[in-house]
Design a protein around this motif. Structure first.
Motif, PDB file in Angstrom:
ATOM      1  N   LEU A  86       2.863   1.319 -16.348  1.00 46.28           N
ATOM      2  CA  LEU A  86       1.604   0.929 -16.974  1.00 46.28           C
ATOM      3  C   LEU A  86       1.342   1.793 -18.209  1.00 46.28           C
ATOM      4  CD1 LEU A  86      -0.847  -0.954 -16.840  1.00 46.28           C
ATOM      5  CD2 LEU A  86      -1.929   0.705 -15.302  1.00 46.28           C
ATOM      6  N   LEU A  87       1.643   3.071 -18.107  1.00 45.36           N
ATOM      7  CA  LEU A  87       1.484   3.978 -19.241  1.00 45.36           C
ATOM      8  C   LEU A  87       2.528   3.684 -20.320  1.00 45.36           C
ATOM      9  CD1 LEU A  87      -0.120   6.339 -20.421  1.00 45.36           C
ATOM     10  CD2 LEU A  87       1.467   7.878 -19.236  1.00 45.36           C
ATOM     11  N   GLU A  88       3.801   3.473 -19.922  1.00 42.66           N
ATOM     12  CA  GLU A  88       4.873   3.216 -20.894  1.00 42.66           C
ATOM     13  C   GLU A  88       4.680   1.902 -21.644  1.00 42.66           C
ATOM     14  OE1 GLU A  88       8.462   5.533 -18.460  1.00 42.66           O
ATOM     15  OE2 GLU A  88       8.469   3.351 -18.563  1.00 42.66           O
ATOM     16  N   GLU A  89       4.274   0.851 -20.951  1.00 41.10           N
ATOM     17  CA  GLU A  89       4.155  -0.468 -21.580  1.00 41.10           C
ATOM     18  C   GLU A  89       2.822  -0.674 -22.291  1.00 41.10           C
ATOM     19  OE1 GLU A  89       5.034  -3.979 -19.299  1.00 41.10           O
ATOM     20  OE2 GLU A  89       6.788  -3.056 -18.376  1.00 41.10           O
ATOM     21  N   MET A  90       1.731  -0.263 -21.618  1.00 42.15           N
ATOM     22  CA  MET A  90       0.398  -0.623 -22.101  1.00 42.15           C
ATOM     23  C   MET A  90      -0.442   0.577 -22.539  1.00 42.15           C
ATOM     24  SD  MET A  90       0.670  -3.878 -21.833  1.00 42.15           S
ATOM     25  CE  MET A  90      -0.937  -4.650 -21.900  1.00 42.15           C
ATOM     26  N   GLY A  91       0.111   1.785 -22.431  1.00 43.12           N
ATOM     27  CA  GLY A  91      -0.596   2.978 -22.887  1.00 43.12           C
ATOM     28  C   GLY A  91      -1.874   3.242 -22.130  1.00 43.12           C
ATOM     29  N   MET A  92      -1.908   2.899 -20.859  1.00 40.24           N
ATOM     30  CA  MET A  92      -3.130   3.066 -20.080  1.00 40.24           C
ATOM     31  C   MET A  92      -2.803   3.476 -18.647  1.00 40.24           C
ATOM     32  SD  MET A  92      -4.111  -1.026 -19.734  1.00 40.24           S
ATOM     33  CE  MET A  92      -5.779  -0.734 -19.325  1.00 40.24           C
ATOM     34  N   THR A  93      -3.809   4.023 -17.981  1.00 42.73           N
ATOM     35  CA  THR A  93      -3.704   4.337 -16.563  1.00 42.73           C
ATOM     36  C   THR A  93      -5.008   3.921 -15.892  1.00 42.73           C
ATOM     37  OG1 THR A  93      -4.587   6.570 -16.835  1.00 42.73           O
ATOM     38  CG2 THR A  93      -2.188   6.328 -16.938  1.00 42.73           C
ATOM     39  N   CYS A  94      -4.925   3.622 -14.619  1.00 41.70           N
ATOM     40  CA  CYS A  94      -6.097   3.367 -13.791  1.00 41.70           C
ATOM     41  C   CYS A  94      -5.632   3.358 -12.341  1.00 41.70           C
ATOM     42  CB  CYS A  94      -6.801   2.060 -14.163  1.00 41.70           C
ATOM     43  SG  CYS A  94      -5.858   0.565 -13.860  1.00 41.70           S
ATOM     44  N   GLU A  95      -6.577   3.443 -11.443  1.00 41.51           N
ATOM     45  CA  GLU A  95      -6.237   3.383 -10.026  1.00 41.51           C
ATOM     46  C   GLU A  95      -5.723   1.988  -9.701  1.00 41.51           C
ATOM     47  OE1 GLU A  95      -8.559   3.670  -5.787  1.00 41.51           O
ATOM     48  OE2 GLU A  95      -9.278   4.924  -7.438  1.00 41.51           O
TER      49      GLU A  95
END
Length: 173
Positions: A86-95
């Motif tokens: 999620l971080l590598e593809e979309m530059g985001m994190t969440c639960e």
């Protein structure tokens, strides 16, 4: 495609028990069942974050799909793999929480076969993504009812796995 040959996926049986590992490209050429995950991020209005896969991807390039999809690495948990991608593809994190899993098999472009034991995860965020251009070329928020109608009207613009699991995802909410 040389990087694809170096990447490995986890081969599984129909009960998601690991039975081996294989090079990612080879697994897709041979249609071997392997572990995968699909992430669906909803915003506070209940809209789904879609990504448009980069045109140069090894399959399904230029098609709209759910927020993020990938494979855990050997010896990597789904919890770690989902956050990493999620971080590598979309530059985001969440639960994220797992909603369900399913098996699908599809013959794709480039002579590849997608045969996956797919774990479907849900998360919530209102932050816009920061796309990795190697992975995705566009994004949009979409109402779930509009997505279902558009998949019915224009299935060719969506990835096979999104078309296959969209209704199940909505039912699981």
């Amino acid at each position: 495609m040389s990087n694809l040959s170096a990447e490995q996926v986890i081969l599984v049986d129909v009960n998601d028990r690991q039975i081996g590992v294989a090079e990612k490209l080879a697994a897709h050429q041979l249609g071997q069942l392997h572990r995968a995950f699909s992430i669906f991020i909803l915003n506070s209005q209940g809209q789904l974050l879609l990504q448009k896969r980069a045109k140069h991807k090894y399959h399904s390039g230029g098609l709209w799909t759910n927020t993020c999809c990938s494979h855990p690495r050997p010896d990597e948990s789904l919890a770690i793999a989902t956050q990493r991608r999620l971080l590598e593809e979309m530059g985001m994190t969440c639960e994220l929480k797992e909603l369900f899993s399913f098996i699908y098999r599809a013959e794709l472009d480039q002579g590849l076969i997608e045969h996956e034991f797919d774990h479907v995860f849900l998360g919530y965020s209102d932050r816009p993504p920061i796309l990795n251009p190697e992975e995705a070329e566009d994004w949009q928020w979409i109402d779930l009812s509009k997505l279902q109608a558009d998949i019915r009207d224009r299935p060719e613009v969506y990835t096979y796995w999104l078309r296959d699991c969209c209704d199940r995802f909505i039912s699981a909410l």
